[in-house]
Design an enzyme around this catalytic site. Structure first.
Site, short mmCIF file in Angstrom:
data_model
loop_
_atom_site.label_atom_id
_atom_site.label_comp_id
_atom_site.label_asym_id
_atom_site.label_seq_id
_atom_site.Cartn_x
_atom_site.Cartn_y
_atom_site.Cartn_z
N ASP A 1 0.99 -1.36 0.13
CA ASP A 1 0.05 -0.02 -0.20
C ASP A 1 0.72 1.37 -0.12
O ASP A 1 2.12 1.39 0.39
CB ASP A 1 -1.03 0.05 1.30
CG ASP A 1 -0.37 -0.72 2.54
OD1 ASP A 1 0.78 -0.62 2.68
OD2 ASP A 1 -1.26 -0.96 3.43
N ASN B 1 -8.07 -3.25 13.70
CA ASN B 1 -9.57 -3.39 13.48
C ASN B 1 -9.50 -4.69 12.42
O ASN B 1 -10.35 -4.98 11.74
CB ASN B 1 -10.30 -2.24 12.58
CG ASN B 1 -9.38 -1.83 11.25
OD1 ASN B 1 -8.40 -2.42 10.85
ND2 ASN B 1 -9.76 -0.61 10.85
N HIS C 1 -7.54 -5.04 9.59
CA HIS C 1 -7.18 -4.81 8.43
C HIS C 1 -5.73 -5.45 7.96
O HIS C 1 -5.03 -5.55 8.66
CB HIS C 1 -7.06 -3.28 7.90
CG HIS C 1 -6.16 -2.41 8.67
ND1 HIS C 1 -6.10 -1.20 9.05
CD2 HIS C 1 -4.76 -2.93 8.75
CE1 HIS C 1 -5.09 -0.69 9.44
NE2 HIS C 1 -4.19 -1.62 9.21
N GLU D 1 -9.72 -2.25 4.85
CA GLU D 1 -10.61 -1.94 6.22
C GLU D 1 -11.65 -2.99 6.21
O GLU D 1 -12.19 -3.46 5.49
CB GLU D 1 -11.03 -0.59 6.04
CG GLU D 1 -9.95 0.45 6.07
CD GLU D 1 -9.10 0.60 7.38
OE1 GLU D 1 -8.87 -0.27 8.16
OE2 GLU D 1 -8.55 1.82 7.60
C1 F6R Z 1 1.39 -1.39 6.07
C2 F6R Z 1 0.12 -2.39 6.26
C3 F6R Z 1 -0.77 -2.23 7.47
C4 F6R Z 1 0.00 -2.58 8.76
C5 F6R Z 1 -0.88 -2.56 9.92
C6 F6R Z 1 -0.23 -2.86 11.01
O1 F6R Z 1 1.87 -1.59 4.87
O2 F6R Z 1 -0.12 -2.71 5.33
O3 F6R Z 1 -1.70 -3.22 7.12
O4 F6R Z 1 0.58 -3.66 8.60
O5 F6R Z 1 -1.63 -1.36 9.90
O6 F6R Z 1 0.79 -1.92 11.42
P1 F6R Z 1 1.71 -1.77 12.67
O7 F6R Z 1 2.90 -2.76 12.45
O8 F6R Z 1 2.43 -0.30 12.35
O9 F6R Z 1 1.02 -2.02 13.91
#
Ligand code: F6R
Length: 234
Positions: free
Chosen positions: A62, A128, A130, A135
């Site tokens: 992303d 959540n 994701h 989402e």
């Molecule tokens: C980032 C991504 C997100 C993160 C998720 C957890 O490229 O795809 O899905 O893996 O938001 O983020 P952290 O590791 O910061 O808790």
């Protein structure tokens, strides 16, 4: 979905590096990569190894909309800083946060993913549920698309910005179907903040309300966590 629990983050990240090295030794060429706090210690550890990705390709999950690649909070900048400057790949791709036309950009990125099917996908998980920026409520049939970030996701990521107002409201993300096409998936759920969502992931049925539950239908998913099962907690 196989789950391995570790009593320390150190052991967990050592295991994650070993899994990535094994995948590469077994011929993986195309790697789907993630950003976020969870991945920083992993990339730091990878950079200390002699692993060579110079004949491999990377594709990030992303990218924020509106941030140029030189912006310190863009995922392009993150990847260069934490991994790619030290461990260059033959080619590395992310969605272009400054693309003029979202439809053209999502089609371009999805086209790349279909041209170069992923051998290996690395995932973190949001509180959540994701994965990528898919989402809750995202269709399991989704391909690369533009998303409006949930307020809770923006708040969770605000720690990387000077204020929540600076956190972009939109992002490009691989879709759930794009992720599910990967041959092998490694998900890391690290730290107390992921305790509740991990329990939900393991307890929930296949439901778009918890995007990560899509993985339950994938034949080759490994989950590494430093969180212990409820009954094993002191
Ligand atoms: C980032 C991504 C997100 C993160 C998720 C957890 O490229 O795809 O899905 O893996 O938001 O983020 P952290 O590791 O910061 O808790």
């Amino acid at each position: 979905m196989r789950i391995e629990r570790f009593s320390s983050k150190e052991e967990l990240y050592t295991r994650a590096v070993a899994i990535i090295m094994e995948a590469k030794n077994n011929g993986a060429i195309t790697f789907g990569l993630a950003t976020g706090g969870t991945m920083e210690p992993l990339y730091a550890k990878i950079c200390k190894t002699d692993i060579d990705f110079s004949h491999c390709m990377s594709f990030n999950l992303d990218e924020y909309v509106g941030l140029e690649a030189t912006h310190k909070q863009s995922y392009a900048y993150y990847m260069n800083k934490h991994l790619l400057n030290q461990k260059p790949f033959l080619a590395s791709y992310l969605p272009d946060g400054l693309a003029v036309d979202p439809l053209v950009e999502t089609a371009r990125y999805e086209g790349l993913l279909q041209q170069y099917p992923l051998d290996f996908q690395l995932l973190g998980i949001g509180q959540n549920g994701h994965i990528g920026f898919n989402e809750p409520g995202t269709s399991f049939a989704s391909l690369t698309h533009l998303v409006t970030l949930e307020e809770s996701t923006r708040q969770a990521n605000a720690r990387f910005f000077s204020s929540i107002d600076e956190v972009p409201t939109q992002a490009y993300t691989m879709g759930i179907q794009s992720i599910m096409r990967a041959k092998c998936i490694l998900l890391l759920a690290v730290g107390e903040a992921k305790c509740e969502v991990l329990e939900r992931l393991l307890a929930s049925d296949y439901t778009e309300d918890v995007p990560a539950t899509a993985l339950s239908k994938h034949p080759n998913v490994m989950v590494l966590t430093d969180l212990q099962e409820e009954e094993n907690k002191l």
